[in-house]
Design a protein around this motif. Structure first.
Motif, mmCIF file in Angstrom:
data_model
loop_
_atom_site.group_PDB
_atom_site.id
_atom_site.type_symbol
_atom_site.label_atom_id
_atom_site.label_comp_id
_atom_site.label_asym_id
_atom_site.label_seq_id
_atom_site.Cartn_x
_atom_site.Cartn_y
_atom_site.Cartn_z
ATOM 1 N N SER A 176 0.856 -1.185 0.000
ATOM 2 C CA SER A 176 0.000 0.000 0.000
ATOM 3 C C SER A 176 0.890 1.231 0.000
ATOM 4 O O SER A 176 2.095 1.148 0.289
ATOM 5 C CB SER A 176 -0.923 -0.010 1.228
ATOM 6 N N ILE A 180 -7.819 -0.907 5.209
ATOM 7 C CA ILE A 180 -7.396 -0.459 3.883
ATOM 8 C C ILE A 180 -8.434 -0.755 2.805
ATOM 9 O O ILE A 180 -8.634 0.025 1.877
ATOM 10 C CB ILE A 180 -6.031 -1.098 3.534
ATOM 11 N N TYR A 190 -4.093 -0.177 -3.543
ATOM 12 C CA TYR A 190 -3.206 -1.154 -2.928
ATOM 13 C C TYR A 190 -3.285 -2.439 -3.732
ATOM 14 O O TYR A 190 -4.148 -2.588 -4.609
ATOM 15 C CB TYR A 190 -3.577 -1.386 -1.459
ATOM 16 N N VAL A 220 0.710 1.948 -7.039
ATOM 17 C CA VAL A 220 0.580 1.954 -5.580
ATOM 18 C C VAL A 220 1.475 3.043 -4.994
ATOM 19 O O VAL A 220 1.074 3.764 -4.078
ATOM 20 C CB VAL A 220 0.938 0.571 -4.995
#
Length: 287
Positions: free
Chosen positions: A169, A179, A231, A225
């Motif tokens: 991430s 996330i 992510y 990313v």
């Protein structure tokens, strides 16, 4: 008897599926490469490609002579090497770009240093495409991930090394509610062999994701990313400085670690087995 140059020109055209692209590889003009192909067909007595104004497609005659022509080229190139103790000649390898950023890139460099007379031609692509090209004989071998399907009996795959699948991430991202609730998931293309592995990783770790983009390049995914666009789950490539990358954060998967296994795909019998054996021996010696 056709010259070796005519035979190499034919193999290059089958590999690139384009006279112009093959000509660039072997240092000819497109017109000269086309003339050499016509000369070979005249000498053999059959057409090897089906032609239209805009396309060139290998026909059954062409597919039937690929392996014999490869063998002739191998035998010719090995005439001198039989008197030497080191590897020489040319091997045409398919390779995932991500493997060149992983452990295999270093291996290629070491092979070239150990065997300066060995010429390695690399073709970039996807594992699933390489399988057909290896079976046809347009590639001597390929560095690919382990197939999620059973392989044909005419080919074999040897594991060379493995990479853990990791969750990455943006380092600037500070998750408050998890996330998966705040960033889209950037997925490796589903119908590829690595894509199947990503899906397996998601399932065994019971991850809830919100799909965003879908790409077929590990390198492009990593860069997206880095830019904070989502992510992802990717293999932990060997030659990337993950821990010192200030734009990326590596997170442990909540459950089982899944590995991407990378190996050598080749026909069970082919004329470049001395070279593929050297590649496999290198990896076995480092285990």
């Amino acid at each position: 008897m056709s010259s070796i140059k005519l035979l190499k020109n034919f193999i290059a055209i089958t590999r690139h599926k384009s006279v112009a692209a093959a000509a660039r590889e072997i240092g000819l003009t497109a017109a000269a490469a086309g003339q050499q192909l016509q000369q070979l067909e005249q000498e053999i007595g059959v057409e090897l490609f089906d032609r239209t104004k805009r396309s060139l497609a290998l026909n059954s005659n062409g597919r039937a002579v690929i392996e014999p022509i490869q063998e002739i080229i191998v035998q010719y190139e090995s005439l001198g090497s039989k008197l030497k103790s080191e590897l020489s000649g040319t091997i045409v390898l398919g390779a995932l770009v991500s493997t060149l950023m992983g452990a295999f890139g270093k291996t290629l460099n070491e092979l070239k240093q150990s065997y300066p007379e060995l010429e390695i031609k690399l073709i970039a692509g996807l594992s699933s495409n390489f399988l057909d090209q290896v079976m046809e004989g347009t590639l001597d071998a390929a560095i690919v991930t382990e197939s999620p399907y059973a392989l044909p009996q005419t080919v074999q795959w040897t594991e060379l090394y493995k990479e853990p699948m990791i969750l990455i991430s943006p380092s600037s991202f500070k998750p408050a509610k998890g996330i998966h609730n705040q960033l889209p998931f950037i997925r490796f293309e589903r119908n590829t062999w690595t894509g199947h592995l990503v899906e397996q990783t998601i399932k065994v770790n019971k991850l809830k994701i919100q799909d965003g983009m879908e790409l077929n390049s590990v390198e492009a995914i990593i860069e997206l990313v880095r830019q904070g666009l989502g992510y992802s789950i990717v293999p932990q490539l060997a030659n990337i400085a993950w821990t010192s990358d200030r734009q990326l954060k590596i997170q442990e998967l909540p459950g089982k670690t899944v590995y991407r296994k990378v190996g050598l795909l080749e026909r069970r019998k082919h004329g470049r087995q001395n070279i593929t054996q050297a590649i496999k021996k290198h990896f076995l010696s480092t285990l």
